[in-house]
Design a protein around this motif. Structure first.
Motif, mmCIF file in Angstrom:
data_model
loop_
_atom_site.group_PDB
_atom_site.id
_atom_site.type_symbol
_atom_site.label_atom_id
_atom_site.label_comp_id
_atom_site.label_asym_id
_atom_site.label_seq_id
_atom_site.Cartn_x
_atom_site.Cartn_y
_atom_site.Cartn_z
ATOM 1 N N CYS A 13 7.703 -3.529 -5.110
ATOM 2 C CA CYS A 13 6.367 -4.084 -5.342
ATOM 3 C C CYS A 13 6.431 -5.222 -6.364
ATOM 4 O O CYS A 13 5.751 -6.241 -6.222
ATOM 5 C CB CYS A 13 5.415 -2.996 -5.834
ATOM 6 S SG CYS A 13 4.896 -1.827 -4.544
ATOM 7 N N ILE A 72 3.510 -7.577 -5.135
ATOM 8 C CA ILE A 72 2.378 -6.747 -4.710
ATOM 9 C C ILE A 72 1.751 -6.113 -5.947
ATOM 10 O O ILE A 72 2.353 -5.244 -6.583
ATOM 11 C CB ILE A 72 2.845 -5.643 -3.730
ATOM 12 C CG1 ILE A 72 3.522 -6.267 -2.514
ATOM 13 C CG2 ILE A 72 1.658 -4.789 -3.289
ATOM 14 C CD1 ILE A 72 4.127 -5.249 -1.564
ATOM 15 N N LYS A 96 -0.385 -1.328 -2.735
ATOM 16 C CA LYS A 96 0.768 -0.532 -3.158
ATOM 17 C C LYS A 96 0.739 0.851 -2.530
ATOM 18 O O LYS A 96 1.736 1.339 -1.988
ATOM 19 C CB LYS A 96 0.778 -0.395 -4.679
ATOM 20 C CG LYS A 96 1.168 -1.643 -5.445
ATOM 21 C CD LYS A 96 1.195 -1.341 -6.939
ATOM 22 C CE LYS A 96 1.570 -2.556 -7.753
ATOM 23 N NZ LYS A 96 1.597 -2.250 -9.211
ATOM 24 N N GLU A 104 -3.471 4.219 -6.199
ATOM 25 C CA GLU A 104 -2.235 4.176 -5.411
ATOM 26 C C GLU A 104 -1.971 5.538 -4.745
ATOM 27 O O GLU A 104 -1.616 5.606 -3.570
ATOM 28 C CB GLU A 104 -1.046 3.807 -6.298
ATOM 29 C CG GLU A 104 -1.049 2.369 -6.768
ATOM 30 C CD GLU A 104 -1.817 2.162 -8.051
ATOM 31 O OE1 GLU A 104 -1.623 1.115 -8.696
ATOM 32 O OE2 GLU A 104 -2.620 3.054 -8.427
#
Length: 231
Positions: free
Chosen positions: A170, A175, A181, A204
């Motif tokens: 990520c 990201i 994510k 997340e």
């Protein structure tokens, strides 16, 4: 040592819990990615079985009590999703598009791998559901003529790799959106990856939990179609 283990019907469960606890302790102390409890635990169990020449089936049977916890543990992932329900409704189309793209990419990459390396059909079919939870992936593979043991091993390996590399990938790919994510982690590395997503943040974790369920359904639908393209 081997005789002692064979005399106990639950030694597998005890060993599994012990190595996971050790891995968790080392991870907290070192903060190193390679000290992931799942990664270290898997290596320790493999070494133990190899050194003592204990058949995997004996270990699996003695640790079977823990497998019953898989289903309630998976269901419990709905809790963070419920807590982020409003956020889910606002971004539903984008989330579903992300999950769908991830599933197509996962299955498509296996098809390309199978064609490129001329994999045996049974092996190729076993790899198709690699990014979904074991409870779904193993059944899908068996129905299509795959090898359940191979599917289970690949699913676990995929989850561990996703758990280990999620944060780094990520960061490298830029990201930063928590929804993106979570969707990426859950779609690519199912429940094992979701445990990392929950560590990163509540959003997340919630999005990753949703991705497990949706990706599992899509994979169960698309895998038979993909298997029809294999010889």
């Amino acid at each position: 040592m081997r005789d002692f283990l064979n005399s106990s019907s639950v030694w597998g469960a005890v060993v599994t819990i012990a190595v996971f606890a050790l891995g968790s302790f080392l991870h907290k102390k070192t903060k190193a990615a390679w000290c992931n409890p799942l990664f270290l635990g898997s290596i320790f169990v493999i070494v133990l079985l190899s050194v003592l020449k204990i058949p995997y089936q004996d270990y699996k049977q003695s640790a079977s009590a823990l497998t019953y916890l898989l289903f309630p543990a998976t269901v419990s992932l709905a809790v963070p999703l419920y807590e982020q329900w409003e956020l889910l409704k606002k971004n539903l189309l984008a989330i579903l598009a992300g999950i769908g793209t991830g599933v197509f990419t996962s299955i498509g990459s296996i098809l390309l791998l199978a064609w490129g390396f001329r994999l045996d059909r049974a092996c190729a079919v076993s790899l198709l559901p690699k990014s979904v939870t074991t409870a779904i992936g193993a059944d899908v593979a068996v129905e299509l003529g795959g090898i359940a043991a191979l599917t289970t091993a690949v699913i676990i390996l995929t989850g561990i790799v996703g758990n280990l590399l999620a944060v780094s990938l990520c960061r490298v790919l830029g990201i930063t959106n928590p929804i993106a994510k979570g969707v990426a982690i859950g779609t690519a590395s199912h429940a094992i990856g979701t445990s990392k997503a929950l560590e990163i943040g509540q959003i997340e974790g919630a999005m990753s939990s949703l991705s497990i369920a949706v990706a599992g359904i899509l994979t169960a639908i698309l895998c038979p179609m993909a298997a029809g393209l294999l010889r």
